[in-house]
Design a protein around this motif. Structure first.
Motif, mmCIF file in Angstrom:
data_model
loop_
_atom_site.group_PDB
_atom_site.id
_atom_site.type_symbol
_atom_site.label_atom_id
_atom_site.label_comp_id
_atom_site.label_asym_id
_atom_site.label_seq_id
_atom_site.Cartn_x
_atom_site.Cartn_y
_atom_site.Cartn_z
ATOM 1 N N THR A 38 73.252 -51.481 46.780
ATOM 2 C CA THR A 38 73.745 -51.808 48.079
ATOM 3 C C THR A 38 75.018 -51.094 48.718
ATOM 4 O OG1 THR A 38 74.382 -53.822 47.545
ATOM 5 C CG2 THR A 38 72.271 -53.769 48.522
ATOM 6 N N LEU A 42 75.116 -48.575 51.827
ATOM 7 C CA LEU A 42 76.303 -49.108 53.004
ATOM 8 C C LEU A 42 77.151 -47.745 53.270
ATOM 9 C CD1 LEU A 42 77.127 -52.794 52.242
ATOM 10 C CD2 LEU A 42 75.800 -51.840 54.212
ATOM 11 N N TYR A 59 83.915 -54.926 57.550
ATOM 12 C CA TYR A 59 83.706 -55.857 56.388
ATOM 13 C C TYR A 59 84.285 -55.099 55.039
ATOM 14 C CZ TYR A 59 81.266 -58.513 59.648
ATOM 15 O OH TYR A 59 80.615 -59.275 60.656
ATOM 16 N N ALA A 64 85.377 -57.429 52.253
ATOM 17 C CA ALA A 64 84.647 -58.717 52.466
ATOM 18 C C ALA A 64 83.256 -58.471 52.472
ATOM 19 C CB ALA A 64 84.873 -59.317 54.129
ATOM 20 N N LEU A 65 82.285 -59.368 52.419
ATOM 21 C CA LEU A 65 81.036 -59.120 52.558
ATOM 22 C C LEU A 65 80.160 -58.933 53.649
ATOM 23 C CD1 LEU A 65 79.649 -61.703 49.588
ATOM 24 C CD2 LEU A 65 80.354 -59.466 49.378
ATOM 25 N N VAL A 66 79.436 -57.982 53.760
ATOM 26 C CA VAL A 66 78.598 -57.575 54.828
ATOM 27 C C VAL A 66 77.561 -58.817 55.108
ATOM 28 C CG1 VAL A 66 76.915 -56.005 55.915
ATOM 29 C CG2 VAL A 66 79.119 -55.153 54.544
ATOM 30 N N MET A 71 72.005 -57.202 55.317
ATOM 31 C CA MET A 71 71.609 -56.892 53.984
ATOM 32 C C MET A 71 70.407 -56.950 53.504
ATOM 33 S SD MET A 71 74.684 -55.757 52.840
ATOM 34 C CE MET A 71 74.102 -55.215 51.264
ATOM 35 N N GLY A 89 74.638 -54.502 42.730
ATOM 36 C CA GLY A 89 75.542 -55.135 44.005
ATOM 37 C C GLY A 89 74.874 -56.094 44.907
ATOM 38 N N PHE A 90 73.612 -56.377 44.378
ATOM 39 C CA PHE A 90 72.868 -57.079 45.310
ATOM 40 C C PHE A 90 71.965 -58.077 44.487
ATOM 41 C CE2 PHE A 90 69.300 -58.648 47.676
ATOM 42 C CZ PHE A 90 69.575 -58.998 48.844
ATOM 43 N N ARG A 92 74.633 -60.973 46.407
ATOM 44 C CA ARG A 92 75.848 -61.285 46.398
ATOM 45 C C ARG A 92 76.261 -62.647 47.027
ATOM 46 N NH1 ARG A 92 78.058 -55.503 46.122
ATOM 47 N NH2 ARG A 92 80.418 -55.867 45.749
ATOM 48 N N GLN A 96 71.319 -64.890 49.850
ATOM 49 C CA GLN A 96 70.708 -63.465 49.582
ATOM 50 C C GLN A 96 69.698 -63.729 48.264
ATOM 51 O OE1 GLN A 96 73.562 -59.981 48.865
ATOM 52 N NE2 GLN A 96 74.465 -60.387 50.917
ATOM 53 N N ARG A 164 87.621 -44.327 46.246
ATOM 54 C CA ARG A 164 87.243 -45.125 47.381
ATOM 55 C C ARG A 164 88.259 -45.849 48.110
ATOM 56 N NH1 ARG A 164 82.349 -48.471 45.103
ATOM 57 N NH2 ARG A 164 83.414 -50.068 46.451
ATOM 58 N N ASP A 166 88.373 -48.528 49.563
ATOM 59 C CA ASP A 166 88.489 -49.901 48.856
ATOM 60 C C ASP A 166 88.938 -50.215 47.787
ATOM 61 O OD1 ASP A 166 86.199 -49.155 47.990
ATOM 62 O OD2 ASP A 166 85.017 -50.932 48.921
HETATM 63 P P1 AMP Z 1 80.111 -51.964 45.887
HETATM 64 O O1 AMP Z 1 79.940 -50.659 46.095
HETATM 65 O O2 AMP Z 1 78.951 -52.748 45.329
HETATM 66 O O3 AMP Z 1 81.444 -52.493 45.432
HETATM 67 O O4 AMP Z 1 80.163 -52.555 47.505
HETATM 68 C C1 AMP Z 1 81.175 -52.165 48.368
HETATM 69 C C2 AMP Z 1 81.252 -53.105 49.566
HETATM 70 O O5 AMP Z 1 79.990 -53.027 50.081
HETATM 71 C C3 AMP Z 1 81.607 -54.397 49.246
HETATM 72 O O6 AMP Z 1 82.819 -54.864 49.018
HETATM 73 C C4 AMP Z 1 81.040 -55.201 50.363
HETATM 74 O O7 AMP Z 1 81.745 -55.034 51.463
HETATM 75 C C5 AMP Z 1 79.571 -54.290 50.719
HETATM 76 N N1 AMP Z 1 78.399 -54.803 50.006
HETATM 77 C C6 AMP Z 1 77.772 -54.081 49.088
HETATM 78 N N2 AMP Z 1 76.800 -54.780 48.615
HETATM 79 C C7 AMP Z 1 76.728 -56.051 49.448
HETATM 80 C C8 AMP Z 1 75.914 -57.172 49.406
HETATM 81 N N3 AMP Z 1 74.730 -57.450 48.565
HETATM 82 N N4 AMP Z 1 76.209 -58.156 50.384
HETATM 83 C C9 AMP Z 1 77.527 -57.963 51.058
HETATM 84 N N5 AMP Z 1 78.214 -56.868 51.140
HETATM 85 C C10 AMP Z 1 77.955 -55.892 50.202
#
Ligand code: AMP
Ligand code: ADP
Length: 230
Positions: A38, A42, A59, A64-66, A71, A89-90, A92, A96, A164, A166
């Protein structure tokens, strides 16, 4: 009537930097088990400048979480046509996870196992702050632990690697805190359902792959896909 084809539907559960994306790509490359990340989905929306991407970016930049409704819309589209997959990543949040259970029950494709990646905080920070990724494919490297042949260049497509936005120290700490507050509860959620399998993910990339293959309750085979364990 022929028996239903065996499928493997895994959730890779673990904090940012645990190695979920790395291992998903290994399993996808070797066995053709489709990775659904995910975070990658995104980031593609953000790069493409879609409305969803614009909303999600705020977010993501903050660590933060979306929101869950965004999602769920996204994951529903992905799961439709495929039988075996790895969710990276899902989910979270518990909301969900519950919505995913409903979706998969309706599709007749329940999760077969949840692999929990255990890694300590210091290792996670080192992994994330040294991560370089290919924004086009989601493939990741590490400046020290898994460097590309040429610094800053993907071995596979020859294009530039990026860090990245973040993966900075501050946002990393925030993301690890969010994991502890909102995602770690999923361990109990899946343990209660008898699906949780913990692996020690401090080891080398190869050894973590071996631990996953040893713990999944099927045999993944390069030649014939998913087979039952004897
Ligand atoms: P990741 O690549 O898995 O580290 O995700 C990067 C960012 O995408 C996270 O810090 C969230 O902001 C968002 N994100 C990814 N997956 C989710 C999810 N399942 N629920 C909410 N936010 C998500
Ligand atoms: P996640 O998808 O869980 O956020 P990644 O797979 O992107 O984590 O890995 C985070 C960073 O750690 C990457 O730079 C990756 O190259 C590196 N990494 C992944 N697995 C290992 C491992 N077993 N040992 C050392 N470094 C690793």
């Amino acid at each position: 009537m022929s028996a239903p084809r065996l499928a493997v539907r895994l959730i890779f559960l673990g904090p940012p930097g645990a190695g979920k994306g790395t291992q998903s790509k290994v399993l996808e490359d070797r066995f053709g088990v489709f990775q659904i990340s995910t975070g990658d989905l995104l980031r593609k929306h953000v790069v493409d400048g879609t409305e969803l991407g614009k909303e999600a970016k705020t977010y993501m930049d903050a660590g933060a979480l979306v929101p869950d409704p965004i999602m769920m819309g996204m994951i529903g589209q992905q799961i439709g046509a495929i039988d075996s997959f790895i969710l990276d990543g899902f989910p979270r949040t518990v909301a969900q996870a519950e919505a995913l259970d409903d979706l998969l029950a309706r599709a007749g494709k329940p999760i077969t196992q949840v692999i929990q990646f255990g890694v300590n905080h210091d290792t996670l920070v080192r992994r994330l702050t040294g991560r370089w990724s290919n924004p086009r494919t989601g493939r990741v490297y590490h400046v020290e632990f898994n460097p590309p042949k040429v610094h800053g260049i993907d071995d596979e497509d020859g294009g530039p690697l990026m860090q990245r936005t973040d993966d900075t120290r501050d946002v990393v700490e925030k993301r690890l805190q969010i994991y502890a507050e909102q995602t770690a509860a999923l361990k109990d959620y899946y343990r209660r359902r008898g699906l949780l399998q913990r692996i020690d993910a401090h080891a080398s990339i190869e050894d973590v792959t071996a631990a996953i293959l040893g713990n999944v309750n099927v045999i993944l085979s390069e030649a014939s896909g998913v087979e039952a364990k004897p």
